[in-house]
Scaffold this motif. Structure first.
Motif, PDB file in Angstrom:
ATOM      1  N   UNK A  91      78.041  31.381  54.235  1.00 20.97           N
ATOM      2  CA  UNK A  91      78.297  32.810  54.055  1.00 20.97           C
ATOM      3  C   UNK A  91      79.400  33.058  53.051  1.00 20.97           C
ATOM      4  N   UNK A  92      79.690  34.330  52.838  1.00 20.33           N
ATOM      5  CA  UNK A  92      80.690  34.753  51.862  1.00 20.33           C
ATOM      6  C   UNK A  92      81.814  35.504  52.576  1.00 20.33           C
ATOM      7  N   UNK A 136      72.992  33.975  48.955  1.00 21.19           N
ATOM      8  CA  UNK A 136      73.514  34.258  50.301  1.00 21.19           C
ATOM      9  C   UNK A 136      73.046  35.636  50.769  1.00 21.19           C
ATOM     10  N   UNK A 137      73.135  36.632  49.900  1.00 19.97           N
ATOM     11  CA  UNK A 137      72.706  37.992  50.252  1.00 19.97           C
ATOM     12  C   UNK A 137      71.215  38.022  50.569  1.00 19.97           C
ATOM     13  N   UNK A 138      70.434  37.294  49.785  1.00 20.20           N
ATOM     14  CA  UNK A 138      68.985  37.219  49.994  1.00 20.20           C
ATOM     15  C   UNK A 138      68.660  36.582  51.340  1.00 20.20           C
ATOM     16  N   UNK A 139      69.306  35.464  51.630  1.00 18.47           N
ATOM     17  CA  UNK A 139      69.053  34.745  52.880  1.00 18.47           C
ATOM     18  C   UNK A 139      69.431  35.590  54.093  1.00 18.47           C
ATOM     19  N   UNK A 140      70.571  36.270  54.019  1.00 15.77           N
ATOM     20  CA  UNK A 140      70.996  37.106  55.145  1.00 15.77           C
ATOM     21  C   UNK A 140      70.013  38.252  55.387  1.00 15.77           C
ATOM     22  N   UNK A 141      69.488  38.822  54.311  1.00 16.87           N
ATOM     23  CA  UNK A 141      68.501  39.899  54.449  1.00 16.87           C
ATOM     24  C   UNK A 141      67.216  39.381  55.083  1.00 16.87           C
ATOM     25  N   UNK A 142      66.806  38.164  54.708  1.00 19.44           N
ATOM     26  CA  UNK A 142      65.603  37.555  55.294  1.00 19.44           C
ATOM     27  C   UNK A 142      65.816  37.291  56.783  1.00 19.44           C
TER      28      UNK A 142
END
Length: 367
Positions: free
Chosen positions: A328-329, A296-302
């Motif tokens: 999301x989280x 989730x963190x990776x996708x949001x950063x992308x």
């Protein structure tokens, strides 16, 4: 070189990979051992993209058998395909979609493949379509099915006449308006689309009957070579719509820069973002997994690096019960994952939105 000649060369090279590639003695032994289960298969042109002497090279991770493959954890059917098979080679998991498994062959063997059971010599599963007319008869009497997905293996590895026969049979069913074809050949064997004008003629000929979508499987920006871009252009000229389905894998593409570049470059060449798949617990391939929180963190950063037209892909966990979007989280005393069922398997009831309690190490959702 024409695509069939290139494929034959690929098979020959793959059979001798342990003596041809610059690898360690241990790695050569792993290739030999893999022949007893899931053999190494590398397309000859693609092999030139790999830094075989760099253990961390992502394309090397993608294709080279690993010591971690000895681990028996995981499943050979993470998507519950057994439950959805109605005729050999025909799956009907979602109301509107039929999936035809037209071949178990590929131009290359990705070590993470979620259908590696089709190519595993220690399993010898037969799941490909044998009686096309039986499958066509089933689809014909199910008017809720409005699109058909050709999958495998890689459908584009089939002879052009076989593909033509499948499209012709589907064209006779009035309620089919779309045919999708999943393929990694634009990356693995781009000559399939640049050295066989008959294939392009067949695809173009059926554009007036139904929309043809090529679901392109790319794993890394380096796969977008000049030859690959030419293949995409040829498919577009034939009238095909191109979409991207990317498998997110540890060691292959799980970095912000890599994914951002991949999505942007694909979009630049007309490949519409569709799905980014969370790594599945495939037996002998669980070393490609990582926690959902990290994903989730990776996708949001992308997404923060991309404009609206590029970041419209959905982050999906393909569950036995359907396609579950990881949204999301919600942080707190206990971590809650926000999810949304994009599609649910026939006969299964699920609330559209769900909050799921997970921890920092949760890699998959079993229920």
């Amino acid at each position: 070189m024409k695509w069939k000649e290139e494929l034959i060369e690929s098979i020959k090279m793959s059979q001798q990979a342990e003596s041809v590639l610059p690898l360690s003695t241990v790695e050569r032994a792993r290739i030999s051992q893999a022949k007893q289960q899931f053999p190494m298969m590398v397309p000859v042109g693609y092999a030139d993209l790999v830094d075989w002497e760099n253990p961390d090279d992502p394309l090397r991770q993608l294709l080279l058998p690993s010591e971690w493959e000895l681990d028996d954890a995981g499943s050979f059917d993470t998507s519950g395909e057994e439950f959805s098979t109605v005729v050999q080679g025909l799956q009907h998991k979602y109301h509107q979609t039929a999936v035809l498994i037209v071949t178990q062959a590929c131009a290359g063997h990705c070590r993470y493949c979620f259908r590696r059971r089709l190519m595993s010599r220690d399993i010898l599963v037969k799941e490909t379509i044998e009686d096309l007319q039986e499958a066509i008869a089933y689809i014909s009497v199910h008017p809720e099915i409005d699109n058909v997905l050709l999958s495998g293996g890689d459908p584009m590895i089939c002879h052009t006449n076989r593909l033509k026969n499948i499209l012709k049979s589907l064209a006779a069913i009035p309620h089919i308006w779309q045919v999708r074809i999943s393929s990694k050949l634009p990356a693995f064997l781009p000559s399939r689309f640049t050295s066989d004008p008959e294939l392009l003629e067949v695809l173009q000929a059926y554009q007036s009957r139904f929309q043809i979508v090529i679901q392109c499987h790319y794993d890394h920006p380096r796969e977008l070579t000049l030859a690959s871009i030419e293949a995409l252009e040829a498919l577009q000229k034939a009238g095909c719509l191109l979409t991207s389905q990317i498998a997110l894998m540890k060691g292959v593409n799980n970095s912000v820069d890599t994914l951002t570049e991949l999505f942007k470059r694909l979009h630049r060449y007309g490949v519409i973002p569709q799905y980014l798949f969370h790594p599945r617990p495939v037996k002998h391939a669980t070393h490609f997994q990582f926690p959902i929180v990290y994903g989730i963190e990776l996708v949001e950063a992308v997404r923060k690096n991309c404009n609206g037209s590029v970041k419209r892909f959905r982050y999906i966990l393909t569950h036995a019960d359907g396609k579950l979007e990881l949204v999301g989280i919600i942080p707190g005393a206990s971590t809650q994952l926000v999810t949304k069922w994009q599609q649910v398997r026939i006969g299964v009831e699920k609330p559209e939105l769900m909050l799921v309690n997970i921890d920092k190490d949760t890699c998959w959702l079993d229920n």
